[in-house]
Motif scaffolding. Sequence first.
Motif, short mmCIF file in Angstrom:
data_model
loop_
_atom_site.label_atom_id
_atom_site.label_comp_id
_atom_site.label_asym_id
_atom_site.label_seq_id
_atom_site.Cartn_x
_atom_site.Cartn_y
_atom_site.Cartn_z
N TRP A 1 1.12 -1.25 0.30
CA TRP A 1 -0.09 0.10 0.10
C TRP A 1 0.94 0.73 0.10
O TRP A 1 0.76 1.90 -0.39
N LEU B 1 0.64 4.39 -2.66
CA LEU B 1 0.76 6.02 -2.60
C LEU B 1 1.52 6.04 -2.73
O LEU B 1 1.41 7.60 -3.48
N GLY C 1 -2.86 8.54 3.36
CA GLY C 1 -3.33 7.04 2.11
C GLY C 1 -4.84 7.12 3.14
O GLY C 1 -5.95 7.27 2.02
N LEU C 2 -5.23 7.52 4.52
CA LEU C 2 -6.77 7.35 5.17
C LEU C 2 -7.19 8.84 4.28
O LEU C 2 -8.27 8.44 4.17
N CYS D 1 -8.28 8.17 0.72
CA CYS D 1 -9.71 6.96 0.81
C CYS D 1 -10.84 7.94 1.31
O CYS D 1 -11.60 8.01 0.36
N ALA E 1 -11.46 10.20 -1.30
CA ALA E 1 -11.77 9.26 -2.91
C ALA E 1 -13.87 8.81 -2.94
O ALA E 1 -14.34 9.04 -3.71
N PHE E 2 -13.70 8.60 -1.67
CA PHE E 2 -15.04 7.59 -1.37
C PHE E 2 -15.64 9.34 -1.37
O PHE E 2 -17.02 9.28 -2.30
#
Length: 391
Positions: A9, A13, A65-66, A69, A72-73
């Motif tokens: 990951w 990233l 990374g979170l 995400c 993106a969500f």
Amino acid sequence: MSGPPPQAWLNALLVLIEKFQLGLLSLWHALGLSGDSHGQPAWPWAQRVAGETLLIDLGLARQVGLSVCAIAFAVLAVAIALAWRRGRGVLLAAAALALLVAPWPKASLLLGPAVPTSFHASPTRFSVDAIALGGRIYTQYCAGCHGADGRGEGPLAASLSQWPPTLASPLLARRADGELFWHVLAGMRDRHGRPTMPAFSGKLGERETWAVIDYMKALSAGSDAEGNWPVPLRLPEMAIRCGADAPLALSKWRGDQRVRLVAVDGTASLPYEDPRFLTVLVTPDGRPPAEVPHFRAGCTATSPLAWQAVASIAGASPSRLAGTQLMADRAGWLRARGAPGRQWSDADLVCVSGPAGNPPRNGGAAPDGLTALLLRMDAEPVRFIKGGFVH
């Protein structure tokens, strides 16, 4: 030399961050909002995402990374909301909540200083000609402080306000090539604004500057002639001639095959061809052997500068280079160095991507030394992050 942490990951990233910044630079340049610097689009901001920091701070990398995400969500939720009127309120609320609870990293930790050439790529292709040119320039302008061996102990080093850094370390990996290019031309200063390295913009052109960076990479490998390399190194570009065929660039000739470079000077027999890799002879004058016996290797580097370049990489004197071998993997990374008169083994690896382990086996008896080396090279591909940029 150790590669970056093995988390897939994290690698993904870093690739995403790099592509985002390159895309932003291309868009800005296409819109005319940023100009050129030294023939390539100039990075217009004083900072960039410090990918090299994420390599050593996994907590910060997880935050990034979170947060990615969450973004993106949120984008996906808004896109669905625009098409689905009935659930629009719930989706927009979910998007806002995702952005609200995301662990946004501090900008001071995530961003690092940048220069207009931070994202520039070298046009030299790490060729033997560029390495040789860079060697001459380094001797003239750099060796006085950095030392002939790159360890920062040149005759002028003690007179400087700050001791020059050694090139025989991961120093080169912590800086992007474009930023090394900028600092060679513009010079460097300490936190108090005092010069620690002079600017060479009035003495070196762009071609010479990129060449000296290539030579520093070769010197970094050659300065550690016994242990592992601090920085991975590409197979240098050179022209190859096989028999009466026209010369062809090594990168086009080899395809995706492993390559073995063998230094020969006419005093020893030519190595045998081996179907597991392509063999290139490197000679002092770039001339092929007068006669090539059956089953012996006969493809030769045409440039006499290849001899000096291989000597720099191998950390050997040109007069004692004969018999030295370098092995590159299928991806074009130099991985192993063989000493004259010694059989190959996986102990000859100078570029490793992780802790040493048992070489994979194909069943049956343990493989011979050369087979064990090749199996380990294939099983441990190089994943190199230089200056935060994936190579």
